[in-house]
Design a protein around this motif. Sequence first.
Motif, PDB file in Angstrom:
ATOM      1  N   TYR A 202      45.860  -9.650  -2.857  1.00 17.18           N
ATOM      2  CA  TYR A 202      45.660 -10.294  -4.188  1.00 17.18           C
ATOM      3  C   TYR A 202      46.915 -11.516  -4.108  1.00 17.18           C
ATOM      4  O   TYR A 202      48.144 -11.215  -3.962  1.00 17.18           O
ATOM      5  N   ALA A 203      46.415 -12.734  -4.451  1.00 19.04           N
ATOM      6  CA  ALA A 203      47.603 -13.833  -4.435  1.00 19.04           C
ATOM      7  C   ALA A 203      47.292 -14.473  -6.022  1.00 19.04           C
ATOM      8  O   ALA A 203      46.367 -15.149  -6.339  1.00 19.04           O
TER       9      ALA A 203
ATOM     10  N   ASP B  14      44.266  -9.732   3.115  1.00 19.04           N
ATOM     11  CA  ASP B  14      43.857 -10.344   2.222  1.00 19.04           C
ATOM     12  C   ASP B  14      44.086 -10.023   0.611  1.00 19.04           C
ATOM     13  O   ASP B  14      43.470  -9.550  -0.096  1.00 19.04           O
TER      14      ASP B  14
ATOM     15  N   ASP C 130      48.711 -16.936  -7.345  1.00 16.63           N
ATOM     16  CA  ASP C 130      48.935 -18.384  -7.514  1.00 16.63           C
ATOM     17  C   ASP C 130      47.286 -18.854  -7.287  1.00 16.63           C
ATOM     18  O   ASP C 130      47.170 -20.114  -7.410  1.00 16.63           O
ATOM     19  N   ASN C 131      46.356 -18.269  -6.741  1.00 20.22           N
ATOM     20  CA  ASN C 131      45.122 -18.624  -6.585  1.00 20.22           C
ATOM     21  C   ASN C 131      44.056 -18.559  -7.868  1.00 20.22           C
ATOM     22  O   ASN C 131      43.508 -17.562  -7.959  1.00 20.22           O
ATOM     23  N   ALA C 132      44.128 -19.659  -8.543  1.00 16.57           N
ATOM     24  CA  ALA C 132      43.409 -19.441  -9.875  1.00 16.57           C
ATOM     25  C   ALA C 132      41.904 -19.267  -9.624  1.00 16.57           C
ATOM     26  O   ALA C 132      41.162 -18.784 -10.585  1.00 16.57           O
ATOM     27  N   GLU C 133      41.444 -19.687  -8.489  1.00 18.57           N
ATOM     28  CA  GLU C 133      39.922 -19.704  -8.371  1.00 18.57           C
ATOM     29  C   GLU C 133      39.525 -18.264  -8.027  1.00 18.57           C
ATOM     30  O   GLU C 133      38.493 -17.929  -7.926  1.00 18.57           O
ATOM     31  N   ARG C 134      40.628 -17.386  -7.785  1.00 15.03           N
ATOM     32  CA  ARG C 134      40.376 -15.971  -7.395  1.00 15.03           C
ATOM     33  C   ARG C 134      41.023 -14.953  -8.204  1.00 15.03           C
ATOM     34  O   ARG C 134      41.898 -14.387  -7.785  1.00 15.03           O
TER      35      ARG C 134
ATOM     36  N   TRP D   8      38.963 -10.709  -7.038  1.00 13.33           N
ATOM     37  CA  TRP D   8      39.410 -10.062  -5.796  1.00 13.33           C
ATOM     38  C   TRP D   8      38.995  -8.801  -5.569  1.00 13.33           C
ATOM     39  O   TRP D   8      38.853  -8.144  -4.666  1.00 13.33           O
TER      40      TRP D   8
END
Length: 238
Positions: A81-82, A79, A84-88, A93
Motif C-alpha cells: 500500500y502506498a 505492490d 501517497d497514491n491518492a488514486e488508489r 488496494w
Amino acid sequence: MSGPQCCENPPTLSSSCGQGFVEEIGGLKTYVIGSSDYKRAILLVSDVFGYEAPNLRKLADKVAAAGFYVVVPDFFYGDPYAPDNAERPIQVWRKEHGMDKGFEDAKPVIAALKSKGISTIGAAGFCWGAKVVVQLAKSDYIQAAVLLHPSRVTVDDIEEVRVPIAVLGAETDKISPPELLKQFEQILSSKPEVDAYVKIFPGVAHGWTVRYDIEHEEAVKSAEEAHQNMLDWFAKYV
C-alpha cells in the motif's frame, strides 16, 4: 474494518535493510534470516506496508538471533500500500490484496519450510497479517500464533483457533479496540485446550509494534516489550 489508523505512520521502505537476504520461498519473494539448520521457523506476516519495512526486518533479525529460522514473505507481489497514491486509497488496494489470498499464499510457504526439514512453525501477524495468521491457527499449519494489533479478526475467528495464541493489542485502536480484545479473552478462557494470552498495552496506538518512531524512547520501549512477549510465546510453544 481497515480505516485510517491502518495507514498511519507509514514506514520508509528499503529493499536493502536488514541483515538477511531475499530469496524465493513457496513462490514468493521472501526476506530470510537465521540458520537453515534450525528446526524451528517463524513466519512474520506484515501489515499493508509489506516486507521491506525496516522495523519489521529489524524484528525478524531479532527473532533469528533467538534461535529461529525467520521468513517474511512479500504477500503483495511488489505492490505494498502506498499512502501517497491518492488514486488508489486503501479500500481499492485491499480489493487486490485480500487477506484470504494471503492465507492461500501462506500455505506453499509453510510447505516449503517443512521440505527444508523444519519441524515446528510459529507465525506472527501485524494488522493485515494478523487475519492471515488467525486463519492458519485454525488448523495444524502452525504450532503457535501471535496477533499484534490485529485487523478484521472476528470473534468467530477466535472461536475456531486450535493452537496456542497470544493477542497483543493497543489501548487506542479503532480497528481492534480493547472491548473486542476482552471478548477474545473471554472466548479463549472458555477453551482450556488452547493456551492463550491477551494483553492490552497502555498509551499506544494501532501499529505500535512495527511503525514506532526509533527516535521516541517510550515508543521504542513499548514496541520492544511487545516483541519480547512475542519471542517468549514462541520460545515456549515452537
